[in-house]
Design an enzyme around this catalytic site. Structure first.
Site, PDB file in Angstrom:
ATOM      1  NE  ARG A  92      -3.725   1.838   2.166  1.00 15.90           N
ATOM      2  CZ  ARG A  92      -3.551   2.863   3.428  1.00 15.90           C
ATOM      3  NH1 ARG A  92      -3.037   2.602   4.743  1.00 15.90           N
ATOM      4  NH2 ARG A  92      -4.664   3.518   3.332  1.00 15.90           N
ATOM      5  CG  HIS A 142      -1.614   5.560  -0.431  1.00 11.91           C
ATOM      6  ND1 HIS A 142      -2.044   6.103   0.299  1.00 11.91           N
ATOM      7  CD2 HIS A 142      -1.503   4.255  -0.927  1.00 11.91           C
ATOM      8  CE1 HIS A 142      -3.241   5.132   0.764  1.00 11.91           C
ATOM      9  NE2 HIS A 142      -2.691   4.232  -0.385  1.00 11.91           N
ATOM     10  CG  ASN A 197      -0.502   8.870   2.697  1.00  6.55           C
ATOM     11  OD1 ASN A 197      -1.760   8.197   1.803  1.00  6.55           O
ATOM     12  ND2 ASN A 197      -0.143   9.889   1.559  1.00  6.55           N
ATOM     13  CG  HIS A 221      -8.336  -3.305  -2.150  1.00  6.98           C
ATOM     14  ND1 HIS A 221      -8.998  -2.332  -3.315  1.00  6.98           N
ATOM     15  CD2 HIS A 221      -6.886  -2.486  -2.204  1.00  6.98           C
ATOM     16  CE1 HIS A 221      -8.956  -1.148  -3.387  1.00  6.98           C
ATOM     17  NE2 HIS A 221      -7.512  -1.155  -2.675  1.00  6.98           N
TER      18      HIS A 221
END
Length: 338
Positions: free
Chosen positions: A81, A85, A113, A210
């Site tokens: 993740r 990001h 975040n 995910h």
């Protein structure tokens, strides 16, 4: 020739370190062949970037990620993740790793975040790499390699990561609004990905990330209460899942860390995410949005029925996403600019 040698060396390291099934090794060689044929000669990234300057870099990083994962099974999801990001804001330049300083609030403190964690793993990897090759390997490359290792450790495919990213000097929390939100519809998702040179195929493949991790209530609360003027609960959410999630995330939820795993096998990289999406059991509106147009729905069905097809697509899209570059330097400390 050096690229092919690098591929063989990295494959052998992966087999030794992660005990990878032979099927994944074949997939690695196949996907790397695609990469060799399609990657631009003018791009600064290269598979053998550190062959002469820091030949053991991948092994060193992999060891750090493996040790961290043995102590905390949430590390792979966190690193994957974090890499996503990072790449979606200013390219894959390690800007997500920078600390806020003075009047500047950095990306890691932006609303999407604040739940990122495991930054210490990147710090540890940087320290270990610096001990062998001081001033050579960027934090952005360390994060890209760690994300690959994280997927492998969670049972997913491996791939050879193009290297040579530079670290950025700018990190602004205000720019995190550019990240695709879990409430996005298919048009918003398409726009977000296309702005970064990523296709609808990439959208569906990367959404498969995910399958790992945990989500706080805030990311799917919109589906559980006051959904719209007609429905209190999102009608595209399976009733049994909706009831379970409403008990975890009541309308006046006060539990700061309330939430649930992304799927029942949240520490294992598999294709369950796609199966759950078809069953209307995925968490986010953005997940369910993949079923709203034929092109993405067909891909969800394809990956739900074939883990191998998903692995191949995921590897290709990860290479593509992680090749969005930015940055100007090689940081000495991943948390501060030089």
């Amino acid at each position: 020739m050096l690229m092919h040698l690098s591929l063989i060396i990295n494959t052998l390291i992966s087999i030794f370190l992660f005990q990878i099934p032979m099927a994944f090794v074949v997939a690695l060689l196949f996907c790397s062949a695609i990469f060799f044929s399609s990657f631009s000669q003018g791009n600064a990234l290269s598979l053998n970037y550190y062959t002469k300057t820091c030949p053991d870099v991948e092994y060193v990083i992999a060891q750090v990620v493996r040790e961290a994962t043995m102590k905390d099974k949430t590390v792979p999801a966190a690193l994957l993740r974090m890499h996503f990001h990072d790449c979606f804001i200013r390219g894959c330049d390690g800007s997500v790793l920078l600390n806020s300083k003075g009047g500047n609030k950095a990306e890691k403190d932006g609303p999407p975040n604040v739940s990122l964690h495991a930054f210490y793993v990147i710090d540890s990897a940087k320290k270990a790499v610096e001990a062998k090759c001081p001033g050579i390997v960027s934090c952005a490359d360390i994060l890209a390699l760690a994300a690959r290792d994280a997927v492998v450790l969670a049972g997913g495919p491996t791939w050879d990561v193009p290297k040579g990213r530079k670290d950025g000097r700018i990190s602004k929390a205000s720019e995190t609004v550019q990240l695709p939100a879990p409430t996005f519809n298919i048009s918003q998702l398409q726009q977000s990905f296309s702005q970064r040179g990523l296709s609808m195929e990439d959208l569906v493949a990367l959404s498969g990330g995910h399958t790992l991790g945990f989500s706080h209530c805030s990311s799917f609360q919109n589906r559980l209460h006051n959904f719209n003027s007609t429905h209190d609960i999102d009608p595209t959410l399976h009733p049994s899942i909706a009831a379970s999630l409403r008990s975890i995330c009541p309308i006046k939820n006060k539990a700061k860390n309330a939430g649930t795993n992304m799927d029942p096998s949240s520490a294992t990289f598999d294709n369950n995410y796609y199966k759950l999406t078809l069953q209307k059991k995925s968490l986010f509106s953005s997940d369910q949005a993949l079923l709203t147009i034929p092109k993405t729905k067909d891909l969800v069905s394809k990956y739900a029925s074939s883990k191998e097809a998903f692995n191949t697509a995921f590897v290709n899209s990860m290479i593509k996403m992680s090749s969005i570059t930015g940055g100007q330097e090689v940081r000495k400390d991943c948390r501060v600019v030089n």
